[in-house]
Motif scaffolding. Structure first.
Motif, mmCIF file in Angstrom:
data_model
loop_
_atom_site.group_PDB
_atom_site.id
_atom_site.type_symbol
_atom_site.label_atom_id
_atom_site.label_comp_id
_atom_site.label_asym_id
_atom_site.label_seq_id
_atom_site.Cartn_x
_atom_site.Cartn_y
_atom_site.Cartn_z
ATOM 1 N N TRP A 11 65.879 -36.781 36.714
ATOM 2 C CA TRP A 11 66.639 -35.642 37.243
ATOM 3 C C TRP A 11 65.726 -34.504 37.699
ATOM 4 N N ILE A 12 64.564 -34.348 37.058
ATOM 5 C CA ILE A 12 63.585 -33.365 37.539
ATOM 6 C C ILE A 12 63.090 -33.789 38.922
ATOM 7 N N GLY A 13 62.790 -35.058 39.056
ATOM 8 C CA GLY A 13 62.385 -35.588 40.360
ATOM 9 C C GLY A 13 63.470 -35.399 41.408
ATOM 10 N N THR A 14 64.712 -35.571 41.001
ATOM 11 C CA THR A 14 65.846 -35.364 41.903
ATOM 12 C C THR A 14 65.872 -33.931 42.411
ATOM 13 N N CYS A 15 65.735 -32.971 41.513
ATOM 14 C CA CYS A 15 65.760 -31.556 41.907
ATOM 15 C C CYS A 15 64.615 -31.237 42.867
ATOM 16 N N LEU A 16 63.431 -31.749 42.583
ATOM 17 C CA LEU A 16 62.291 -31.487 43.456
ATOM 18 C C LEU A 16 62.477 -32.132 44.824
ATOM 19 N N SER A 17 63.078 -33.293 44.848
ATOM 20 C CA SER A 17 63.331 -33.973 46.115
ATOM 21 C C SER A 17 64.337 -33.189 46.955
ATOM 22 N N VAL A 18 65.378 -32.689 46.329
ATOM 23 C CA VAL A 18 66.381 -31.895 47.049
ATOM 24 C C VAL A 18 65.733 -30.647 47.643
ATOM 25 N N VAL A 19 64.867 -29.985 46.877
ATOM 26 C CA VAL A 19 64.155 -28.810 47.386
ATOM 27 C C VAL A 19 63.310 -29.197 48.596
ATOM 28 N N MET A 20 62.655 -30.357 48.531
ATOM 29 C CA MET A 20 61.823 -30.810 49.647
ATOM 30 C C MET A 20 62.660 -30.993 50.906
ATOM 31 N N TYR A 21 63.836 -31.582 50.795
ATOM 32 C CA TYR A 21 64.655 -31.816 51.977
ATOM 33 C C TYR A 21 65.303 -30.542 52.494
ATOM 34 N N PHE A 22 65.538 -29.582 51.619
ATOM 35 C CA PHE A 22 66.054 -28.291 52.080
ATOM 36 C C PHE A 22 65.013 -27.561 52.918
ATOM 37 N N SER A 23 63.751 -27.974 52.797
ATOM 38 C CA SER A 23 62.700 -27.330 53.592
ATOM 39 C C SER A 23 62.856 -27.636 55.081
ATOM 40 N N TYR A 24 63.733 -28.552 55.446
ATOM 41 C CA TYR A 24 64.009 -28.812 56.857
ATOM 42 C C TYR A 24 64.826 -27.691 57.505
ATOM 43 N N ILE A 25 65.446 -26.845 56.718
ATOM 44 C CA ILE A 25 66.299 -25.792 57.270
ATOM 45 C C ILE A 25 65.545 -24.889 58.251
ATOM 46 N N PRO A 26 64.336 -24.389 57.924
ATOM 47 C CA PRO A 26 63.622 -23.579 58.914
ATOM 48 C C PRO A 26 63.296 -24.350 60.199
ATOM 49 N N GLN A 27 62.981 -25.632 60.067
ATOM 50 C CA GLN A 27 62.711 -26.450 61.252
ATOM 51 C C GLN A 27 63.967 -26.569 62.113
ATOM 52 N N ILE A 28 65.092 -26.783 61.485
ATOM 53 C CA ILE A 28 66.362 -26.883 62.214
ATOM 54 C C ILE A 28 66.665 -25.563 62.915
ATOM 55 N N MET A 29 66.473 -24.456 62.208
ATOM 56 C CA MET A 29 66.727 -23.142 62.807
ATOM 57 C C MET A 29 65.787 -22.897 63.986
ATOM 58 N N GLY A 30 64.510 -23.289 63.840
ATOM 59 C CA GLY A 30 63.563 -23.150 64.942
ATOM 60 C C GLY A 30 63.960 -23.995 66.138
ATOM 61 N N ALA A 60 73.468 -53.008 40.441
ATOM 62 C CA ALA A 60 74.500 -53.290 39.427
ATOM 63 C C ALA A 60 74.624 -52.104 38.469
ATOM 64 N N LYS A 61 73.483 -51.594 38.001
ATOM 65 C CA LYS A 61 73.478 -50.376 37.183
ATOM 66 C C LYS A 61 73.066 -49.237 38.113
ATOM 67 N N LYS A 62 74.025 -48.440 38.540
ATOM 68 C CA LYS A 62 73.805 -47.386 39.539
ATOM 69 C C LYS A 62 72.646 -46.475 39.131
ATOM 70 N N ASP A 63 71.846 -46.084 40.107
ATOM 71 C CA ASP A 63 70.741 -45.161 39.887
ATOM 72 C C ASP A 63 71.095 -43.843 40.577
ATOM 73 N N TYR A 64 71.868 -43.022 39.875
ATOM 74 C CA TYR A 64 72.357 -41.786 40.465
ATOM 75 C C TYR A 64 71.261 -40.763 40.757
ATOM 76 N N PRO A 65 70.236 -40.606 39.893
ATOM 77 C CA PRO A 65 69.172 -39.669 40.261
ATOM 78 C C PRO A 65 68.495 -40.064 41.577
ATOM 79 N N LEU A 66 68.245 -41.335 41.773
ATOM 80 C CA LEU A 66 67.603 -41.810 42.999
ATOM 81 C C LEU A 66 68.485 -41.534 44.216
ATOM 82 N N SER A 67 69.750 -41.850 44.116
ATOM 83 C CA SER A 67 70.663 -41.640 45.240
ATOM 84 C C SER A 67 70.869 -40.158 45.522
ATOM 85 N N THR A 68 71.026 -39.372 44.477
ATOM 86 C CA THR A 68 71.223 -37.930 44.636
ATOM 87 C C THR A 68 69.992 -37.278 45.249
#
Length: 85
Positions: A11-30, A60-68
């Protein structure tokens, strides 16, 4: 490492990954402001994240942190790609 500690690490990795993808926002705005950027990286990220999100949900055993962790990469990668045109 215990299963509980692995879950916390996931879940820590999940949070860091989400932050990384949110970094696209300035690129999109540009892109929207007329400062177009290359589309290869965000398109590759969107495709990669689609595969990993699918993998995590189709196991079979869902990996929600990976998907999230990868789902925002699909959205923001595609937005960055589309706005780069």
């Amino acid at each position: 490492m215990s299963e509980r500690n692995l879950q916390i690490l996931g879940w820590i990795g999940t949070c860091l990954s989400v932050v990384m993808y949110f970094s696209y926002i300035p690129q999109i705005m540009g892109n929207l402001d007329g400062n177009k950027t290359p589309l290869v990286h965000p398109l590759a990220a969107a495709l990669n994240c689609t595969i990993w999100t699918s993998y995590g949900l189709l196991k079979a055993k869902k990996d929600y942190p990976l998907s999230t962790a990868n789902f925002p990469g699909i959205i923001f990668g595609l937005l960055a790609t589309i706005t780069a045109f």
